[in-house]
Design a protein around this motif. Structure first.
Motif, PDB file in Angstrom:
ATOM      1  N   ILE A   1      -5.565  17.577  -0.221  1.00 50.53           N
ATOM      2  CA  ILE A   1      -5.042  16.228  -0.444  1.00 50.53           C
ATOM      3  C   ILE A   1      -5.688  15.619  -1.693  1.00 50.53           C
TER       4      ILE A   1
ATOM      5  N   THR B   1       2.445  17.030   9.874  1.00 55.83           N
ATOM      6  CA  THR B   1       2.837  17.889  10.993  1.00 55.83           C
ATOM      7  C   THR B   1       2.180  19.264  10.866  1.00 55.83           C
TER       8      THR B   1
ATOM      9  N   LYS C   1       6.599   2.859  12.114  1.00 60.08           N
ATOM     10  CA  LYS C   1       5.245   3.372  12.305  1.00 60.08           C
ATOM     11  C   LYS C   1       4.578   2.592  13.437  1.00 60.08           C
TER      12      LYS C   1
ATOM     13  N   MET D   1      -7.785  20.635   4.345  1.00 61.58           N
ATOM     14  CA  MET D   1      -6.824  19.548   4.155  1.00 61.58           C
ATOM     15  C   MET D   1      -7.400  18.516   3.187  1.00 61.58           C
TER      16      MET D   1
ATOM     17  N   LEU E   1       3.810  17.374   6.017  1.00 68.13           N
ATOM     18  CA  LEU E   1       2.445  17.818   5.716  1.00 68.13           C
ATOM     19  C   LEU E   1       1.491  17.422   6.852  1.00 68.13           C
TER      20      LEU E   1
ATOM     21  N   CYS F   1      -2.838   7.743  -1.494  1.00 63.62           N
ATOM     22  CA  CYS F   1      -3.034   8.319  -0.169  1.00 63.62           C
ATOM     23  C   CYS F   1      -4.288   9.179  -0.184  1.00 63.62           C
TER      24      CYS F   1
ATOM     25  N   TRP G   1      -5.765  13.213  14.493  1.00 59.70           N
ATOM     26  CA  TRP G   1      -4.876  12.298  15.225  1.00 59.70           C
ATOM     27  C   TRP G   1      -5.284  10.854  14.966  1.00 59.70           C
TER      28      TRP G   1
ATOM     29  N   PHE H   1      -2.257  16.562  -3.675  1.00 59.68           N
ATOM     30  CA  PHE H   1      -1.228  15.717  -3.053  1.00 59.68           C
ATOM     31  C   PHE H   1      -0.734  14.677  -4.069  1.00 59.68           C
TER      32      PHE H   1
ATOM     33  N   SER I   1       0.810  -1.212   0.000  1.00 56.96           N
ATOM     34  CA  SER I   1       0.000   0.000   0.000  1.00 56.96           C
ATOM     35  C   SER I   1       0.847   1.267   0.000  1.00 56.96           C
TER      36      SER I   1
ATOM     37  N   ASN J   1      -0.997   4.933  10.163  1.00 57.17           N
ATOM     38  CA  ASN J   1       0.179   4.301  10.773  1.00 57.17           C
ATOM     39  C   ASN J   1      -0.025   2.793  10.929  1.00 57.17           C
TER      40      ASN J   1
ATOM     41  N   ARG K   1      -1.944   0.881   9.238  1.00 55.09           N
ATOM     42  CA  ARG K   1      -1.971   0.235   7.924  1.00 55.09           C
ATOM     43  C   ARG K   1      -0.563   0.104   7.344  1.00 55.09           C
ATOM     44  N   LEU K   2       0.262   1.114   7.571  1.00 54.52           N
ATOM     45  CA  LEU K   2       1.568   1.130   6.906  1.00 54.52           C
ATOM     46  C   LEU K   2       2.689   0.454   7.700  1.00 54.52           C
TER      47      LEU K   2
ATOM     48  N   LEU L   1      -1.842  16.508  22.636  1.00 51.39           N
ATOM     49  CA  LEU L   1      -1.743  17.098  21.291  1.00 51.39           C
ATOM     50  C   LEU L   1      -1.704  18.622  21.376  1.00 51.39           C
TER      51      LEU L   1
ATOM     52  N   PHE M   1      -7.594   8.831   2.130  1.00 50.18           N
ATOM     53  CA  PHE M   1      -7.979   9.935   3.007  1.00 50.18           C
ATOM     54  C   PHE M   1      -9.410  10.373   2.703  1.00 50.18           C
TER      55      PHE M   1
ATOM     56  N   PRO N   1       5.701  14.078   3.095  1.00 54.30           N
ATOM     57  CA  PRO N   1       4.425  13.657   3.708  1.00 54.30           C
ATOM     58  C   PRO N   1       4.435  13.791   5.226  1.00 54.30           C
TER      59      PRO N   1
ATOM     60  N   TYR O   1       1.670  20.026  19.724  1.00 57.51           N
ATOM     61  CA  TYR O   1       1.574  20.829  18.504  1.00 57.51           C
ATOM     62  C   TYR O   1       1.287  22.304  18.796  1.00 57.51           C
TER      63      TYR O   1
HETATM   64  P1  FAD Z   1       4.313  10.252   9.516  1.00 57.60           P
HETATM   65  O1  FAD Z   1       3.211   9.266   9.575  1.00 57.60           O
HETATM   66  O2  FAD Z   1       4.401  11.074   8.303  1.00 57.60           O
HETATM   67  O3  FAD Z   1       4.182  11.185  10.801  1.00 57.60           O
HETATM   68  C1  FAD Z   1       4.932  12.372  10.948  1.00 57.60           C
HETATM   69  C2  FAD Z   1       5.093  12.699  12.398  1.00 57.60           C
HETATM   70  O4  FAD Z   1       3.832  12.979  12.972  1.00 57.60           O
HETATM   71  C3  FAD Z   1       5.646  11.545  13.220  1.00 57.60           C
HETATM   72  O5  FAD Z   1       7.037  11.537  13.208  1.00 57.60           O
HETATM   73  C4  FAD Z   1       5.081  11.819  14.596  1.00 57.60           C
HETATM   74  O6  FAD Z   1       5.895  12.753  15.265  1.00 57.60           O
HETATM   75  C5  FAD Z   1       3.755  12.478  14.304  1.00 57.60           C
HETATM   76  N1  FAD Z   1       2.630  11.547  14.350  1.00 57.60           N
HETATM   77  C6  FAD Z   1       2.591  10.231  14.035  1.00 57.60           C
HETATM   78  N2  FAD Z   1       1.354   9.751  14.202  1.00 57.60           N
HETATM   79  C7  FAD Z   1       0.597  10.782  14.629  1.00 57.60           C
HETATM   80  C8  FAD Z   1      -0.765  10.908  14.994  1.00 57.60           C
HETATM   81  N3  FAD Z   1      -1.587   9.862  14.957  1.00 57.60           N
HETATM   82  N4  FAD Z   1      -1.215  12.113  15.380  1.00 57.60           N
HETATM   83  C9  FAD Z   1      -0.403  13.174  15.449  1.00 57.60           C
HETATM   84  N5  FAD Z   1       0.901  13.111  15.131  1.00 57.60           N
HETATM   85  C10 FAD Z   1       1.396  11.935  14.726  1.00 57.60           C
HETATM   86  N6  FAD Z   1       1.420   6.637   2.675  1.00 57.60           N
HETATM   87  C11 FAD Z   1       1.063   5.456   2.131  1.00 57.60           C
HETATM   88  O7  FAD Z   1       1.940   4.660   1.818  1.00 57.60           O
HETATM   89  N7  FAD Z   1      -0.240   5.118   1.956  1.00 57.60           N
HETATM   90  C12 FAD Z   1      -1.248   5.977   2.285  1.00 57.60           C
HETATM   91  O8  FAD Z   1      -2.412   5.685   2.113  1.00 57.60           O
HETATM   92  C13 FAD Z   1      -0.900   7.251   2.829  1.00 57.60           C
HETATM   93  N8  FAD Z   1      -1.841   8.177   3.126  1.00 57.60           N
HETATM   94  C14 FAD Z   1      -1.456   9.427   3.537  1.00 57.60           C
HETATM   95  C15 FAD Z   1      -2.431  10.418   3.738  1.00 57.60           C
HETATM   96  C16 FAD Z   1      -2.053  11.701   4.087  1.00 57.60           C
HETATM   97  C17 FAD Z   1      -3.119  12.734   4.300  1.00 57.60           C
HETATM   98  C18 FAD Z   1      -0.688  12.029   4.241  1.00 57.60           C
HETATM   99  C19 FAD Z   1      -0.276  13.434   4.596  1.00 57.60           C
HETATM  100  C20 FAD Z   1       0.274  11.066   4.054  1.00 57.60           C
HETATM  101  C21 FAD Z   1      -0.100   9.762   3.694  1.00 57.60           C
HETATM  102  N9  FAD Z   1       0.845   8.763   3.493  1.00 57.60           N
HETATM  103  C22 FAD Z   1       0.470   7.541   3.005  1.00 57.60           C
HETATM  104  C23 FAD Z   1       2.241   8.996   3.887  1.00 57.60           C
HETATM  105  C24 FAD Z   1       2.505   8.390   5.261  1.00 57.60           C
HETATM  106  O9  FAD Z   1       1.399   8.582   6.144  1.00 57.60           O
HETATM  107  C25 FAD Z   1       3.708   9.003   5.958  1.00 57.60           C
HETATM  108  O10 FAD Z   1       3.535  10.391   5.998  1.00 57.60           O
HETATM  109  C26 FAD Z   1       5.031   8.704   5.314  1.00 57.60           C
HETATM  110  O11 FAD Z   1       5.180   7.320   5.128  1.00 57.60           O
HETATM  111  C27 FAD Z   1       6.193   9.229   6.202  1.00 57.60           C
HETATM  112  O12 FAD Z   1       6.097   8.595   7.471  1.00 57.60           O
HETATM  113  P2  FAD Z   1       6.817   9.086   8.791  1.00 57.60           P
HETATM  114  O13 FAD Z   1       7.475   7.925   9.416  1.00 57.60           O
HETATM  115  O14 FAD Z   1       7.645  10.247   8.517  1.00 57.60           O
HETATM  116  O15 FAD Z   1       5.639   9.497   9.794  1.00 57.60           O
END
Ligand code: FAD
Length: 529
Positions: free
Chosen positions: A426, A390, A483, A422, A388, A435, A461, A430, A253, A468, A470-471, A514, A439, A385, A518
């Motif tokens: 997206i 954040t 994740k 948003m 975004l 994604c 959140w 986006f 995914s 998270n 799912r991935l 939160l 969303f 991503p 934030y």
């Molecule tokens: P990210 O998930 O990007 O999180 C960034 C930071 O936010 C984390 O380091 C943590 O500090 C904080 N954080 C983590 N979880 C939470 C939470 N629940 N609430 C608040 N803060 C939090 N990727 C795909 O492969 N498939 C998808 O379907 C997909 N959908 C997406 C939809 C959107 C709207 C966006 C913006 C991104 C999507 N992505 C998707 C990308 C994916 O979610 C991650 O952003 C990317 O893989 C980078 O992950 P990361 O480890 O940096 O953490």
């Protein structure tokens, strides 16, 4: 049957079996299987589906030892196979041992209690009931170790950590944590019993369950956890330095993101950062990428696209914390956009404005990408991503902190303006299409239930955590930043509780966390331009 097919979807963390896949999947398998045979017209099965999905998510990381599946007996193509497997009532739960022969029709679980904790404990028992001959290939030993086996390990150097969970004989925590860590390398988890007095004596452990850690460098100590719960133990072990999830290349995914959103983050030196902070450098880089890369693929903006872009710019101008140069730039951009009579603007004009404004007034938006909290361990991971998400989390919290900020913008008419903007952004811009689709589905399902600013914070959140979950273990999962449900117990221990043996969030405390995390006062300008 249209709804039937949707009782479980490919998005759920379980395997959907059919007449053709049941036998090849469960017989001669390297893992054990727990299959729910259901019928999509049975009201109880429909009600129970959310429990089964939660269970599947709870034990998702156990898959290589024991996998969870469903089969819909109401689908015509499955009539015969359900008869062959003797399914008379719905739901029927059957399990199959690893390496079971093709003639095996599974063993029925007749327990009346189908709550998550009971079924999960049944799964542990199923695994332990394997013999040496049919033991699931990837399942670590689940039996307790004795002091005779463990004490010689003390003071030994090793290439990995060893965690020893010491618990009462009827506790399941040790085995659950062993299975939770199954997909992680750099660590071995073993269990021992509180009745092993020489061990308790040597380790000076007196409360149970406790966790004792042997480090690769031969030192050892009892680990302190805020709550003696499975979730706390597992989270702590997963975040030890050098402990990494082994990526599951079968999970696809995330594929859409790789490459599409990659950038040149790798050649830069590593910037140390604190996970409990939010970095303005990430927010600025998000806007930089969004304005100069993502939107720049559009030659013109018109109609709906132009409106969405304007809304986004207004939202950021009004809610971006701190009132510094980013806000000034976004205000200028928003004034310009709102004063433009044109129905169609060439995107180059936006870029020129951004660049000119910066040159003339020194108003600044980082001239290059500069990830800090969003650094990835290699190119293509994290970065845009991450930033975004954040940015939008910050905006939801700011909207709550500055309730009148959106007055007279038109955006305030919506109950959840940050989420709406948003969602539109997206969906329309986006770069990761998949994604956007996910969303949009989530937004369609529940965004309209958000009626106030606090719910807006929590909706985002929760949605982010769904992604998270799912991935986890997929290709876009950075091994250094696995994740996982967020915030971790180490960031917020009061956010986590356990109810009937199942992890639950304390949403009041999550909201407080939160708002703090934030909030404007937790933004760090370190590494910012
Ligand atoms: P990210 O998930 O990007 O999180 C960034 C930071 O936010 C984390 O380091 C943590 O500090 C904080 N954080 C983590 N979880 C939470 C939470 N629940 N609430 C608040 N803060 C939090 N990727 C795909 O492969 N498939 C998808 O379907 C997909 N959908 C997406 C939809 C959107 C709207 C966006 C913006 C991104 C999507 N992505 C998707 C990308 C994916 O979610 C991650 O952003 C990317 O893989 C980078 O992950 P990361 O480890 O940096 O953490």
């Amino acid at each position: 049957l249209a709804t039937a097919a949707r009782l479980y979807t490919e998005e759920d963390p379980l395997v959907i079996l059919s007449s053709s896949s049941l036998k090849p999947t469960v017989s001669n398998s390297t893992s054990a299987w727990m299959v729910q045979f259901f019928s999509s017209w049975c009201g109880h099965c429909i009600q129970y589906s959310s429990t089964w999905k939660s269970l599947a998510r709870d034990v998702k990381d156990w898959q290589q030892a024991l996998s969870v599946a469903v089969l819909d007996c109401a689908q015509e193509e499955n009539f015969d196979v359900c008869k062959e497997y003797g399914i008379k009532f719905y739901p029927t739960f059957k399990y199959f041992h690893a390496h079971s022969p093709e003639t095996d029709r599974g063993t029925i679980y007749r327990g009346a209690d189908r709550e998550i904790q009971s079924v999960r404990q049944l799964m542990v028992n199923i695994l332990q009931n394997h013999t040496k001959l049919n033991w699931p290939d990837h399942c670590p030993p689940l039996k307790p170790y004795s002091s005779v086996e463990l004490l010689p390990l003390l003071g030994q150097r090793s290439d990995h950590y060893t965690a020893i969970i010491i618990e009462e004989p009827d506790s399941f925590v040790g085995r659950e944590v062993i299975l939770d860590l199954l997909q992680f390398s750099g660590l071995e988890v073993k269990r021992a019993l509180s009745s092993d007095l020489p061990l308790l004596d040597a380790l000076k452990v007196s409360t149970f369950p406790s966790i004792y850690l042997l480090h690769p460098n031969a030192t050892h100590s009892q680990l302190h956890v805020q709550k003696q719960l499975r979730f706390f133990f597992s989270s702590l072990l997963r975040t030890l330095p050098g402990v990494q999830r082994q990526l599951n290349s079968g999970s696809s995914s995330s594929g859409g993101l790789l490459g599409v959103l990659s950038d040149k983050q790798s050649s830069e030196p590593w910037r140390d950062f604190d996970r409990s902070k939010v970095y303005t450098a990430d927010l600025e880089s998000a806007l930089h990428y969004l304005l100069r890369v993502e939107l720049a693929t559009h030659s013109y903006l018109e109609g709906e696209e132009l409106k969405i872009f304007k809304d986004f710019v207004v939202l950021v101008a009004k809610l971006y914390p701190g009132g510094g140069s980013v806000v000034k730039l976004m205000e200028t951009l928003s004034d310009w956009l709102l004063s433009m009579p044109l129905k169609r603007i060439p995107y180059q004009a936006v870029l020129d404005l951004v660049d000119n404004k910066m040159r003339i007034s020194g108003v600044f938006l980082g001239a290059e990408l500069h990830w800090v909290g969003c650094q990835g361990s290699r190119p293509g991971l994290r970065g845009y991503p991450c930033s975004l998400w954040t940015l939008f989390h910050v905006l939801t919290v700011q909207h709550d902190a500055k309730p009148t900020a959106l007055e007279n913008t038109g955006l305030e008419r919506d109950a959840a303006p940050v989420l709406q903007v948003m969602r539109q952004y997206i969906r329309t811009f986006f770069g990761c299409e998949q994604c956007g689709r996910h969303f949009e589905e989530a937004a369609e399902e529940s965004m309209n239930k958000v009626t106030n600013k606090e719910q807006q914070i929590l909706w985002l959140w929760n949605q982010h955590n769904m992604v998270n979950y799912r991935l986890a273990g997929s290709l876009s999962d950075d091994p250094l930043f696995s994740k996982a449900p967020w915030p971790s117990p180490s960031l917020c221990s009061s956010c986590h509780e356990e109810k009937n043996g199942v992890h639950v969030w304390n949403q009041d405390n999550v909201l407080l966390f939160l708002q703090q995390h934030y909030g404007a006062s937790n933004l760090s300008p370190k590494y910012s331009m």
